[in-house]
Enzyme design. Structure first.
Site, PDB file in Angstrom:
ATOM      1  N   GLU A  43      -0.779 -16.508 -10.956  1.00 36.77           N
ATOM      2  CA  GLU A  43       0.184 -15.669 -11.654  1.00 36.77           C
ATOM      3  C   GLU A  43       1.623 -16.084 -11.381  1.00 36.77           C
ATOM      4  OE1 GLU A  43      -0.761 -11.576 -10.879  1.00 36.77           O
ATOM      5  OE2 GLU A  43      -2.790 -11.782 -11.677  1.00 36.77           O
ATOM      6  N   TYR A  92       0.833  -1.198   0.000  1.00 42.11           N
ATOM      7  CA  TYR A  92       0.000   0.000   0.000  1.00 42.11           C
ATOM      8  C   TYR A  92       0.873   1.255   0.000  1.00 42.11           C
ATOM      9  CZ  TYR A  92      -3.745  -3.276   1.112  1.00 42.11           C
ATOM     10  OH  TYR A  92      -4.632  -4.324   1.054  1.00 42.11           O
ATOM     11  N   CYS A 152      -6.177  -5.448  -7.898  1.00 43.42           N
ATOM     12  CA  CYS A 152      -6.026  -5.103  -6.480  1.00 43.42           C
ATOM     13  C   CYS A 152      -5.510  -6.296  -5.675  1.00 43.42           C
ATOM     14  CB  CYS A 152      -7.339  -4.578  -5.908  1.00 43.42           C
ATOM     15  SG  CYS A 152      -8.778  -5.627  -6.195  1.00 43.42           S
ATOM     16  N   HIS A 153      -5.628  -7.517  -6.232  1.00 45.67           N
ATOM     17  CA  HIS A 153      -5.110  -8.699  -5.531  1.00 45.67           C
ATOM     18  C   HIS A 153      -3.585  -8.678  -5.459  1.00 45.67           C
ATOM     19  CE1 HIS A 153      -5.288  -9.828  -9.837  1.00 45.67           C
ATOM     20  NE2 HIS A 153      -4.217 -10.563  -9.570  1.00 45.67           N
ATOM     21  N   ASN A 188     -12.157  -0.933  -5.284  1.00 49.18           N
ATOM     22  CA  ASN A 188     -11.880  -1.141  -6.704  1.00 49.18           C
ATOM     23  C   ASN A 188     -13.043  -1.890  -7.367  1.00 49.18           C
ATOM     24  OD1 ASN A 188     -10.695  -1.727  -9.248  1.00 49.18           O
ATOM     25  ND2 ASN A 188      -9.780  -3.600  -8.442  1.00 49.18           N
TER      26      ASN A 188
END
Length: 204
Positions: free
Chosen positions: A157, A99, A130-131, A122
């Protein structure tokens, strides 16, 4: 043009895809809080081209065949929120940011809490990733879709999804087959990720 939605099944539950005209306005979770993303009344429209294309690209993403989205986005929020959401779009596939990283990126290092609040609001989950935002200590922290889904997306990912588990299972079967002299099973091919430019058009 009227807001419209289409539902799709996914590995992270049923997703609600929302369009404003020909732009993607939201991707909502199956158990999303009712007031997390404020949207006007909408109609179901399974034939809206942007929703069909969004489903296609998400399906490729979940299959491990896409690492960028090529969709026109319509973010509705405050100017601060839009800055945070624009910053999300710059986080590369397979990487994470804190953040405080996002706060620094938008030029307000003291706005860490506000960044966290905007991240939680979001509207276009997954596409605006946002993950990929985690705590400074490496903790996953909160997530509108649930921490299990956040972990799944980050694992996807990182190449450690069920697809990889299946490949590992095949490798184990190959070893076992060799031990008893049997023909090993063929390893499934994994398609190369589709690349493109992740675009965004911010609404007022």
């Amino acid at each position: 043009m009227t807001y419209a939605y289409k539902s799709m099944n996914s590995p992270v539950g049923e997703l609600k895809l929302v369009a404003n005209g020909n732009r993607l306005a939201a991707i909502l979770w199956e158990n999303d809080k009712p007031n997390r993303v404020r949207l006007p009344d909408m109609i179901e429209a399974n034939d809206r081209p942007v929703l069909i294309e969004t489903e296609r690209q998400l399906t490729e993403y979940f299959a491990g065949a896409r690492d960028r989205f090529e969709l026109e986005l319509d973010f509705q929020g405050t100017e601060f929120q839009k800055k945070v959401w624009a910053a999300l779009l710059t986080i590369p596939f397979g990487e994470t940011r804190s953040y405080s990283d996002i706060a620094s990126q938008i030029g307000n290092i003291n706005a860490v809490r506000a960044v966290g609040a905007a991240n939680g609001k979001n509207p276009i989950s997954i596409v605006a990733p946002c993950h990929r935002v985690i705590g400074a200590s490496g903790d996953l922290t909160g997530f509108a879709g649930g921490l299990a889904n956040k972990m799944f997306l980050l694992s996807l990912e990182a190449g450690q999804t069920s697809l990889e588990a299946a490949a590992n299972s095949v490798a184990a079967s190959t070893t076992a087959a060799a031990a008893v002299g049997r023909e090993p099973p063929a390893k499934p091919a994994r398609p190369a990720p589709a690349r493109g430019v992740q675009t965004s058009l911010f609404g007022n």
